[in-house]
Each structure stands twice: as C-alpha cells, then as structure tokens.
Design a protein around this motif. Structure first.
Motif, PDB file in Angstrom:
ATOM      1  N   UNK A 197       0.834  -1.203   0.000  1.00  0.00           N
ATOM      2  CA  UNK A 197       0.000   0.000   0.000  1.00  0.00           C
ATOM      3  C   UNK A 197       0.871   1.256   0.000  1.00  0.00           C
ATOM      4  N   UNK A 198       1.950   1.230   0.777  1.00  0.00           N
ATOM      5  CA  UNK A 198       2.851   2.384   0.821  1.00  0.00           C
ATOM      6  C   UNK A 198       3.513   2.597  -0.542  1.00  0.00           C
ATOM      7  N   UNK A 199       3.951   1.513  -1.172  1.00  0.00           N
ATOM      8  CA  UNK A 199       4.626   1.615  -2.465  1.00  0.00           C
ATOM      9  C   UNK A 199       3.689   2.155  -3.537  1.00  0.00           C
ATOM     10  N   UNK A 205       1.005   8.953  -6.067  1.00  0.00           N
ATOM     11  CA  UNK A 205       1.125  10.372  -5.721  1.00  0.00           C
ATOM     12  C   UNK A 205       2.012  11.110  -6.720  1.00  0.00           C
ATOM     13  N   UNK A 206       2.951  10.383  -7.357  1.00  0.00           N
ATOM     14  CA  UNK A 206       3.827  10.988  -8.360  1.00  0.00           C
ATOM     15  C   UNK A 206       3.087  11.349  -9.643  1.00  0.00           C
ATOM     16  N   UNK A 207       2.053  10.574  -9.972  1.00  0.00           N
ATOM     17  CA  UNK A 207       1.469  10.698 -11.306  1.00  0.00           C
ATOM     18  C   UNK A 207       0.074  11.319 -11.336  1.00  0.00           C
ATOM     19  N   UNK A 211      -4.481  17.731  -6.967  1.00  0.00           N
ATOM     20  CA  UNK A 211      -3.807  18.086  -5.717  1.00  0.00           C
ATOM     21  C   UNK A 211      -4.486  17.414  -4.528  1.00  0.00           C
ATOM     22  N   UNK A 212      -5.811  17.386  -4.536  1.00  0.00           N
ATOM     23  CA  UNK A 212      -6.557  16.775  -3.430  1.00  0.00           C
ATOM     24  C   UNK A 212      -6.257  15.287  -3.328  1.00  0.00           C
ATOM     25  N   UNK A 213      -6.236  14.603  -4.458  1.00  0.00           N
ATOM     26  CA  UNK A 213      -5.976  13.164  -4.451  1.00  0.00           C
ATOM     27  C   UNK A 213      -4.518  12.894  -4.093  1.00  0.00           C
ATOM     28  N   UNK A 214      -3.611  13.758  -4.544  1.00  0.00           N
ATOM     29  CA  UNK A 214      -2.205  13.598  -4.174  1.00  0.00           C
ATOM     30  C   UNK A 214      -2.042  13.698  -2.661  1.00  0.00           C
ATOM     31  N   UNK A 215      -2.736  14.649  -2.057  1.00  0.00           N
ATOM     32  CA  UNK A 215      -2.659  14.800  -0.602  1.00  0.00           C
ATOM     33  C   UNK A 215      -3.198  13.555   0.101  1.00  0.00           C
ATOM     34  N   UNK A 216      -4.249  12.953  -0.469  1.00  0.00           N
ATOM     35  CA  UNK A 216      -4.802  11.726   0.113  1.00  0.00           C
ATOM     36  C   UNK A 216      -3.783  10.596   0.024  1.00  0.00           C
ATOM     37  N   UNK A 217      -3.128  10.457  -1.134  1.00  0.00           N
ATOM     38  CA  UNK A 217      -2.124   9.410  -1.295  1.00  0.00           C
ATOM     39  C   UNK A 217      -0.954   9.619  -0.341  1.00  0.00           C
ATOM     40  N   UNK A 251       9.716   3.876 -10.127  1.00  0.00           N
ATOM     41  CA  UNK A 251      10.578   4.744 -10.929  1.00  0.00           C
ATOM     42  C   UNK A 251      10.286   6.213 -10.621  1.00  0.00           C
ATOM     43  N   UNK A 252      10.939   7.115 -11.322  1.00  0.00           N
ATOM     44  CA  UNK A 252      10.711   8.550 -11.123  1.00  0.00           C
ATOM     45  C   UNK A 252       9.701   9.110 -12.122  1.00  0.00           C
ATOM     46  N   UNK A 253       8.985   8.244 -12.818  1.00  0.00           N
ATOM     47  CA  UNK A 253       8.013   8.696 -13.824  1.00  0.00           C
ATOM     48  C   UNK A 253       6.905   9.543 -13.197  1.00  0.00           C
ATOM     49  N   UNK A 254       6.484  10.564 -13.933  1.00  0.00           N
ATOM     50  CA  UNK A 254       5.332  11.378 -13.546  1.00  0.00           C
ATOM     51  C   UNK A 254       4.194  11.221 -14.542  1.00  0.00           C
TER      52      UNK A 254
END
Length: 334
Positions: A197-199, A205-207, A211-217, A251-254
């Motif tokens: 789940x953390x991974x 969160x990278x992709x 903004x709201x969903x990124x904060x949730x992740x 990876x570092x992909x966005x």
C-alpha cells in the motif's frame, strides 16, 4: 424448485457485483503491467492471470444479467493510458500480483461461504481453485528469483506446553513473553500488505493530476508507514527479521498509467480489505502491545476510508451497489 429458477439472494448479487468491479480494476492494472514487463517468465504469469479473469468476467456478467440487474461499469479502457512510461519494476509487478492473489483468494472464499445456489457455488469453487493455482505460480517464481522473504523461523520445544502465568499477555513492561507463532500470521501479512500500500501510494502520488488526491495518497503513505513501523518495532524487540521495503521499485516517472478514479478506488479497496486483516490480527492477539497497535491502526484506517469515500462521491466515481427495496416509498399512494 429447480436450481436455474432460484433468484439470487442479496448476498449472492452483492458478491457478484463486488467481484466484477474489483476484477475490472485489477484487470486494468495487470494489462498495464504486462505491457511494461521485460522478464518473460513474469509476463507469462500475468498472461495467465488476464486469461483467467476474462473467463470469470463472462460468467459474472451472465449471472448478473440473468436476474435483471444492471452490470456495473467498473473500470474500462478509459482508465488506462497505454502509452504511459514505466512506473514500477518487474519485481514489484510480480509482488503486486502475488498480494492481489491473496486478496482474491479471501474474496472468493468469502463469496463461496454466503452462496446458496449450486451454479454460484460451483463458480466460486472454480475461482478459489484459480486463485490457488495463481498463488502457487507467483510464490514459486518469487522463490526462484530470490525475491520472496520467508517469515521468521521458530524452533520446536521438547513437548507441548500450557500457559501458566498472566504475564503471557504483557507486551509493555518486560515481564511478558516473545511473540507466538499464531500472532506472527497476522503480523507478517499486515506488514507485507502495508508495504505494498505504501509503495502504490508513492507511485500514485507521483502521477496523479489532482492536488486533493495527491494529498490523500501522501496521507495514506504516511499511515501505511506508521503501521509498518509499529509492527516492525515489535518484531525488532523480539530480535526477529523485518520484511524488505519496495519503495526503490518505483521509478521517477510522472506519467500516469491510470485514471485518478482507478488509483483512488484501488487505494480505498486496499484500505477496506486491510481492516479485515487488522481485525483478524486483533482477535488473535494475546499481547497488550499488539492489541494497542491493531486498535490504533483500525481507527486511523476508518478515518482514511471516510476521507476516501467523500472524494469518490464528490467526483461521482463510486458506483452504487444494489439496494434493498424501499417499502415505505412503494407503499405511498400513486
């Protein structure tokens, strides 16, 4: 009454509906992963997983439509970005399939236990067998590649023993005992599932573009890490090995391979199923420190699930399952 004429019970349509939605979600993720895999042996296992789901999907649609229920939308081509850059390594993809197979095995078994109709029972029996076969394939491949971390080894006593002191439940003050083998079952499963789940939270969160969903992740990543740290602290105190993390397999992909809807639903699915495993761990815990960890984790996950529900509803992404008939409304004068 002939079996074919029996209507689906509420539990039966509920499991069929849920299996369809969750299955289409996993299908999209598996199809993305197979498109980026370089290892042919891992790719072959994913091909089997996708073929197995296609078979199950047709049967689910048949059951649902036969009783007049609308087939849920679930997840479709619109939730997949085929041209997205690689987000996960081959190793993570194989571990992902293994863990999701465990979830599927639990889901099929639960569905079987509430099914009455013979054809439904036969269907879930076949699903259980499919999941058992996939479990064998994934674990054998992980072992072959040296990517599977076994649970700690315990050593046998001279003979059976009985609990003889109340200190057996003490996990805080140094008078208690070491972890039992029965407690290790849930500890191991919960750490591994929290690591996944953390991974996924890190990758998603990278992709995500929201903004709201990124904060949730990011919040979910923090909670998952807290769960891992709390349980690994207990292992460390008893001088037991700690499972490997998978953060470096992102990876570092966005470039997002999935829709925000799919990613958010996926994390909600993992949070909800985690409650089952935390509850099982709580029920089997006989050390006070374990009980406290599970209770805190359950409460925090409930709060996260409420936040997840609000975001899903606001975006009109959460499909409504079949509901019980509204008798009061039906009884009103026309």
């Amino acid at each position: 009454m002939e079996n074919d004429n029996l209507k689906l019970t509420s539990s039966e349509i509920g499991t069929l509906w849920g299996e369809y939605v969750n299955g289409t979600m996993t299908e999209i993720v598996n199809r993305y992963m197979i498109s980026i895999l370089e290892d042919e042996s891992i790719k072959k296992v994913f091909e089997i997983a996708i073929e197995t789901w296609e078979k199950q999907k047709k049967q689910l649609v048949s059951f649902i439509e036969k009783d007049g229920f609308p087939v849920p939308i679930g997840f479709t081509e619109s939730d997949l970005n085929k041209s997205a850059e690689r987000l996960f390594s081959d190793t993570f993809c194989l571990n992902y399939l293994h863990v999701m197979t465990l979830h599927g095995l639990l889901g099929h078994t639960t569905a079987l236990s509430v099914s009455v109709r013979k054809d439904i029972r036969e269907f879930y029996n076949s699903c259980v067998n499919d999941a058992k076969s996939m479990y064998d394939l994934t674990i054998e491949l992980l072992l072959k590649k040296g990517k599977f971390q076994r649970d700690p080894y315990f050593y046998p006593n001279d003979g059976p023993e009985f609990i003889s002191t109340n200190d057996f439940t003490d996990g805080f003050f140094g008078k208690g005992r070491l972890l039992s083998a029965t407690e290790m079952i849930s500890i191991s499963l919960n750490i591994k599932k929290s690591i996944m789940a953390k991974t996924l939270s890190i990758g998603f969160s990278q992709v995500t573009e929201s903004k709201e969903i990124r904060m949730f992740f990011e919040e979910l990543e923090k909670r998952a890490d807290e769960n891992i740290q709390a349980l690994t602290k207990i292992l460390h105190k008893d001088n037991l090995p700690i499972p490997m993390s998978w953060e470096s397999e992102v990876t570092t992909s966005k470039d997002s391979p999935f829709s925000d809807k799919l990613m958010l639903y996926h994390m909600g699915f993992l949070a909800q199923t985690a409650q089952v495993y935390y509850g099982t761990g709580l029920a089997g815990a006989m050390r006070t420190d374990l009980v406290v960890v599970y209770e805190k984790t359950i409460l925090k996950t409930l709060a996260m699930t409420k936040n997840w529900f609000d975001i899903m509803v606001k975006n009109k992404w959460l499909e409504q399952p079949p509901l019980a008939p509204n008798r009061k409304e039906l009884a009103q004068d026309k």
